[in-house]
Scaffold this active site. Structure first.
Site, PDB file in Angstrom:
ATOM      1  N   HIS A   4      -1.866  -0.007  -9.660  1.00  0.00           N
ATOM      2  CA  HIS A   4      -2.461  -0.946  -8.704  1.00  0.00           C
ATOM      3  C   HIS A   4      -3.002  -2.205  -9.409  1.00  0.00           C
ATOM      4  CE1 HIS A   4      -4.389  -1.220  -4.481  1.00  0.00           C
ATOM      5  NE2 HIS A   4      -4.256  -2.431  -4.998  1.00  0.00           N
ATOM      6  N   ARG A  13       0.856  -1.186   0.000  1.00  0.00           N
ATOM      7  CA  ARG A  13       0.000   0.000   0.000  1.00  0.00           C
ATOM      8  C   ARG A  13       0.894   1.239   0.000  1.00  0.00           C
ATOM      9  NH1 ARG A  13      -3.580  -2.752  -1.523  1.00  0.00           N
ATOM     10  NH2 ARG A  13      -5.620  -3.123  -0.565  1.00  0.00           N
TER      11      ARG A  13
HETATM   12  P1  NDP Z   1      -1.461 -11.014   5.295  1.00  0.00           P
HETATM   13  O1  NDP Z   1      -2.367 -10.436   6.311  1.00  0.00           O
HETATM   14  O2  NDP Z   1      -1.565 -12.459   4.973  1.00  0.00           O
HETATM   15  O3  NDP Z   1       0.053 -10.730   5.700  1.00  0.00           O
HETATM   16  C1  NDP Z   1       0.439  -9.512   6.237  1.00  0.00           C
HETATM   17  C2  NDP Z   1       1.883  -9.623   6.688  1.00  0.00           C
HETATM   18  O4  NDP Z   1       2.302  -8.334   7.159  1.00  0.00           O
HETATM   19  C3  NDP Z   1       2.078 -10.597   7.859  1.00  0.00           C
HETATM   20  O5  NDP Z   1       3.302 -11.281   7.735  1.00  0.00           O
HETATM   21  C4  NDP Z   1       2.106  -9.665   9.066  1.00  0.00           C
HETATM   22  O6  NDP Z   1       2.857 -10.123  10.162  1.00  0.00           O
HETATM   23  C5  NDP Z   1       2.828  -8.484   8.462  1.00  0.00           C
HETATM   24  N1  NDP Z   1       2.555  -7.277   9.267  1.00  0.00           N
HETATM   25  C6  NDP Z   1       1.380  -6.649   9.484  1.00  0.00           C
HETATM   26  N2  NDP Z   1       1.551  -5.584  10.293  1.00  0.00           N
HETATM   27  C7  NDP Z   1       2.870  -5.549  10.591  1.00  0.00           C
HETATM   28  C8  NDP Z   1       3.656  -4.698  11.385  1.00  0.00           C
HETATM   29  N3  NDP Z   1       3.145  -3.656  12.044  1.00  0.00           N
HETATM   30  N4  NDP Z   1       4.985  -4.966  11.478  1.00  0.00           N
HETATM   31  C9  NDP Z   1       5.529  -6.026  10.843  1.00  0.00           C
HETATM   32  N5  NDP Z   1       4.828  -6.872  10.062  1.00  0.00           N
HETATM   33  C10 NDP Z   1       3.512  -6.639   9.942  1.00  0.00           C
HETATM   34  O7  NDP Z   1      -1.666 -10.146   3.963  1.00  0.00           O
HETATM   35  P2  NDP Z   1      -1.437 -10.571   2.437  1.00  0.00           P
HETATM   36  O8  NDP Z   1      -0.088 -11.172   2.311  1.00  0.00           O
HETATM   37  O9  NDP Z   1      -2.594 -11.335   1.929  1.00  0.00           O
HETATM   38  O10 NDP Z   1      -1.480  -9.140   1.719  1.00  0.00           O
HETATM   39  C11 NDP Z   1      -0.586  -8.124   2.095  1.00  0.00           C
HETATM   40  C12 NDP Z   1      -1.025  -6.808   1.504  1.00  0.00           C
HETATM   41  O11 NDP Z   1      -0.757  -6.772   0.108  1.00  0.00           O
HETATM   42  C13 NDP Z   1      -2.528  -6.504   1.587  1.00  0.00           C
HETATM   43  O12 NDP Z   1      -2.900  -6.048   2.860  1.00  0.00           O
HETATM   44  C14 NDP Z   1      -2.686  -5.437   0.526  1.00  0.00           C
HETATM   45  O13 NDP Z   1      -2.447  -4.168   1.101  1.00  0.00           O
HETATM   46  C15 NDP Z   1      -1.572  -5.758  -0.465  1.00  0.00           C
HETATM   47  N6  NDP Z   1      -2.097  -6.246  -1.747  1.00  0.00           N
HETATM   48  C16 NDP Z   1      -1.792  -5.540  -2.884  1.00  0.00           C
HETATM   49  C17 NDP Z   1      -2.220  -5.970  -4.103  1.00  0.00           C
HETATM   50  C18 NDP Z   1      -1.861  -5.222  -5.328  1.00  0.00           C
HETATM   51  O14 NDP Z   1      -2.357  -5.554  -6.411  1.00  0.00           O
HETATM   52  N7  NDP Z   1      -1.002  -4.224  -5.267  1.00  0.00           N
HETATM   53  C19 NDP Z   1      -3.033  -7.188  -4.237  1.00  0.00           C
HETATM   54  C20 NDP Z   1      -3.275  -7.852  -2.996  1.00  0.00           C
HETATM   55  C21 NDP Z   1      -2.817  -7.389  -1.812  1.00  0.00           C
HETATM   56  P3  NDP Z   1       2.452 -11.468  10.939  1.00  0.00           P
HETATM   57  O15 NDP Z   1       2.909 -12.577  10.029  1.00  0.00           O
HETATM   58  O16 NDP Z   1       3.219 -11.400  12.180  1.00  0.00           O
HETATM   59  O17 NDP Z   1       0.953 -11.414  11.092  1.00  0.00           O
HETATM   60  C1  OXD Z   2      -6.087  -6.198  -2.647  1.00  0.00           C
HETATM   61  C2  OXD Z   2      -5.663  -5.324  -3.708  1.00  0.00           C
HETATM   62  O1  OXD Z   2      -5.843  -5.854  -1.498  1.00  0.00           O
HETATM   63  O2  OXD Z   2      -6.078  -5.552  -4.846  1.00  0.00           O
HETATM   64  O3  OXD Z   2      -6.663  -7.257  -2.933  1.00  0.00           O
HETATM   65  O4  OXD Z   2      -4.903  -4.386  -3.482  1.00  0.00           O
END
Ligand code: NDP
Ligand code: OXD
Length: 308
Positions: free
Chosen positions: A271, A223
């Site tokens: 995006h 993001r």
């Molecule tokens: P998950 O919730 O599965 O994973 C999030 C990860 O971030 C976890 O490892 C979590 O840690 C870590 N995390 C969260 N907060 C913190 C913090 N404060 N400090 C350190 N680590 C942190 O999410 P996804 O992998 O499914 O997706 C990640 C992001 O990708 C989405 O939230 C979205 O914003 C983005 N996205 C973008 C897309 C695009 O097209 N550009 C498409 C899809 C998603 P822990 O393992 O300890 O919980």
């Molecule tokens: C998602 C994205 O979070 O598309 O799925 O960014």
């Protein structure tokens, strides 16, 4: 009753949902407006402000994407409503592809060769092997973990960082502030795959960006809020970073005239790093809806306090 709101392929989603859930009444929008009181579940992405307030008996929102930051900022979803997100749903493989594209751009010096081409310079640079490229992944969730293991298999040196301690074989996993600082200082290509939460806002500020070694590259597909964009621009202008590949921005669409649009060290995409695959999304919604009906915990439940 389930209501679907999707600006993207609504007819396909409706057909798939009706096939997957023959026992359930499913309406699109605005058709569901007349039956709003009967709607208990909504599957949505990009719903307009105030949309969820139409449904007084709403119990569950199925987010048709991975990130729930925009849902958690809304004031039209009561805190009693469960928010369920997609887990991978075809996005993890695409995220690896996106990250690999940026990684190869770095490893095979495509940015430098493009500059050379414009200057009509024939300079052959030394080839760099994958095992000599240190990749760091912020966020080791559904997407980050898959990217980590895919890149590891391709021979890259992979490090990762997450909130809790993670163990992924072959990946140097860190956590905490000190872990992040150490990881940044030891990175060639940094991938940001974290969710947008109050804790991750401007995580990459000017101090942390300055920890990256001279000539590193950043790929942000998480993001826009994860990175202080002004600080990033300054590092790019100073030529401390080779390039930034950005799929997400603090403001989307990126405003006209923003310096990123024409920056020679920025590669931009609107995006699109990883798109929801409708069939996989619908399979998860259907499985969760049945679990909810049976009183079983659903997968992908969002912890509102944690913010993801
Ligand atoms: P998950 O919730 O599965 O994973 C999030 C990860 O971030 C976890 O490892 C979590 O840690 C870590 N995390 C969260 N907060 C913190 C913090 N404060 N400090 C350190 N680590 C942190 O999410 P996804 O992998 O499914 O997706 C990640 C992001 O990708 C989405 O939230 C979205 O914003 C983005 N996205 C973008 C897309 C695009 O097209 N550009 C498409 C899809 C998603 P822990 O393992 O300890 O919980
Ligand atoms: C998602 C994205 O979070 O598309 O799925 O960014």
């Amino acid at each position: 009753m389930l209501c679907l709101y999707s600006p993207d392929q609504p007819d396909l989603y409706l057909r798939l949902l009706r096939e997957a859930l023959p026992e359930c009444e499913i309406l699109g929008w605005p058709e569901a407006a007349d039956a709003a009181e009967a709607v208990t579940h909504v599957a949505a992405w990009g719903a307009p402000p105030g949309f969820f307030a139409y449904f007084p008996n709403l119990q569950v929102v199925f987010n048709l994407g991975a990130g729930v930051d925009s849902l958690l900022l809304r004031d039209d979803i009561a805190t009693s409503v469960k928010i369920i997100r997609l887990l991978d749903a075809g996005m993890a493989r695409q995220m690896t592809e996106y990250c690999l594209y940026g990684l190869l751009h770095y490893q095979r010096e495509m940015d430098n060769y493009r500059r050379q081409q414009r200057a009509e310079q024939w300079i052959q640079r030394d080839a760099r092997q994958a095992n000599n490229v240190r990749v760091s992944i912020l966020g080791l969730g559904e997407l980050g973990q898959r990217v980590a293991t895919d890149l590891l298999r391709m021979g890259y040196v992979v490090q990762g960082w997450s909130r809790r301690t993670r163990q992924i074989e072959g990946v140097d996993c860190r956590h905490g502030d000190a872990g992040l600082d150490q990881l940044l200082a030891d990175t060639n290509v940094l991938f940001c795959l974290l969710p947008a939460t109050p804790d991750t806002r401007h995580l990459l500020d000017s101090r942390r960006l300055a920890l990256l070694p001279e000539g590193a590259a950043i790929i942000n597909a998480g993001r826009g809020s994860l990175v202080d964009e002004e600080a990033l621009l300054a590092r790019l202008d100073q030529e401390c970073l080779r390039f930034a590949m950005l799929d997400v921005f603090a403001e989307e669409p990126l405003p006209a005239g923003h310096p990123f649009w024409k920056h020679p060290r920025v590669i931009m995409t609107p995006h699109v790093a990883a798109d929801t695959v409708p069939a996989e999304a619908v399979a998860q919604v259907a499985a969760n809806l049945r679990k909810h009906a049976a009183g079983v915990a659903m997968d992908g439940h969002i912890d509102r306090l944690r913010g993801y």
